[in-house]
Scaffold this motif. Sequence first.
Motif, short mmCIF file in Angstrom:
data_model
loop_
_atom_site.label_atom_id
_atom_site.label_comp_id
_atom_site.label_asym_id
_atom_site.label_seq_id
_atom_site.Cartn_x
_atom_site.Cartn_y
_atom_site.Cartn_z
N GLN A 149 -7.36 -4.49 -2.00
CA GLN A 149 -6.37 -5.34 -1.29
C GLN A 149 -6.14 -4.63 0.21
OE1 GLN A 149 -4.63 -7.75 -2.29
NE2 GLN A 149 -5.03 -7.84 -4.50
N ILE A 150 -7.19 -5.15 0.75
CA ILE A 150 -7.27 -4.74 2.44
C ILE A 150 -6.18 -5.22 3.15
CG2 ILE A 150 -8.70 -4.88 4.49
CD1 ILE A 150 -11.27 -5.23 2.62
N SER A 151 -5.64 -6.48 3.04
CA SER A 151 -4.51 -6.91 3.56
C SER A 151 -2.96 -6.68 3.15
CB SER A 151 -4.49 -8.63 3.73
OG SER A 151 -4.55 -9.07 2.55
N ALA A 152 -2.99 -5.55 2.45
CA ALA A 152 -1.53 -5.30 1.77
C ALA A 152 -0.68 -4.56 2.79
CB ALA A 152 -1.96 -4.19 0.66
N LYS A 153 0.72 -4.82 2.58
CA LYS A 153 1.51 -4.45 3.56
C LYS A 153 1.66 -3.00 3.34
CE LYS A 153 4.12 -8.67 2.25
NZ LYS A 153 5.48 -9.00 1.51
N GLU A 154 2.38 -2.21 4.49
CA GLU A 154 2.60 -0.88 4.28
C GLU A 154 3.68 -0.46 3.90
OE1 GLU A 154 0.48 1.42 5.53
OE2 GLU A 154 -1.04 0.06 6.04
N SER A 192 -6.89 0.67 -3.44
CA SER A 192 -6.34 0.13 -2.11
C SER A 192 -7.53 -0.88 -1.47
CB SER A 192 -5.89 1.07 -0.97
OG SER A 192 -4.80 1.43 -1.33
N SER A 193 -8.84 -0.33 -1.69
CA SER A 193 -10.13 -1.04 -1.52
C SER A 193 -9.94 -2.70 -1.82
CB SER A 193 -11.10 -0.45 -1.83
OG SER A 193 -11.10 -0.34 -3.13
N THR A 238 -2.61 1.02 -4.32
CA THR A 238 -1.83 -0.25 -3.92
C THR A 238 -1.03 -0.85 -5.11
OG1 THR A 238 -3.12 -0.68 -1.76
CG2 THR A 238 -1.91 -2.62 -2.78
N ARG A 266 0.85 -1.27 -0.04
CA ARG A 266 0.06 -0.10 0.14
C ARG A 266 0.78 1.22 -0.13
NH1 ARG A 266 -2.56 -1.24 4.12
NH2 ARG A 266 -4.27 -2.13 3.16
#
Length: 309
Positions: free
Chosen positions: A143-148, A140-141, A127, A121
């Motif tokens: 891929q809710i579990s994306a890395k920072e 980004s919506s 993302t 993200r």
Amino acid sequence: MFTKYSKKIETLFLEPSLEPKNTEQNVNIILSPSFYWVKKIFLPLKRARDVKKLLPSIFEEILPEGNYSYAVYKKEEYFLAFAYEDREILEFLAKRGISVAHVANICFAQTFFSEADLPLRISKERTLVMQDGIVVMVPSSWQISAKEFSLDDRNFPKQTITLEKFNHIVDKKNIYQIGSLLIFITFLLGIELFMVQQNRDEILSAKESIFSKYNLKPTMMQNESMAKKYSALHEQQMKFRTKIGTIINLQLKPNEKIDSISYKDRSIHVLFQSVKESDFKHIAAALEAKNIEYKVDFKDSMAILEVQL
């Protein structure tokens, strides 16, 4: 624009949607997918430099009008080919207050990030993900579990590019074409001036021979027809790019997603999962705001959208 600072150099992730960061340090630049086009291609060639000669033709049907530079890298059994506009990147760097003299290296996000890094993200809205070996940017919506986002201590990749400052004025291909055309015109006029008093029929015969040798069209009408054909193709490609951009940037609810996008018979077909007729209003509003005409059918919890070009 994200940065990583060290004693000698900074690494910047260059993306138009991110807040600018002015710097007077030497920098390495990672180009967001917003700045380039990429293709995964399979060709029976061994050397990347042989593939690079073919890239203007390979990208011809998908690129908007402009002066492009090309890069290609060997990747296992295939090649990763890139097209980008030097002028667009240089102008963006200037707007961000980054001097080209301070840019040490430039690479594509495709060559910097590996599949293990993603999804990543980069902002609340965007993302980076890997799709069939290609790094792309999605809402980004999705891929809710994306890395920072972070830039670790890895070495900058060897696959870098050099921006050509004057590439946007006249590209190399056009220089050669204009030079050849001027030589041809000079040669043709020289023949006519020398022979006009001797034999008119010989002059016409020589002229027809030269036109045939250089594969020129004999009439202005034919050349205008070619120009109209390419103009129509450009217009269609721009419409396609605009509508696809609107679709992939739709603000979907967490449980909604795009299952597939396909193109057939001058129509874009999109399959939405978990979108019932009662849930379609926010999607319809986004499409209508861009004056995009569409048809939609609903089946179970799926919405089947068709957009004509």
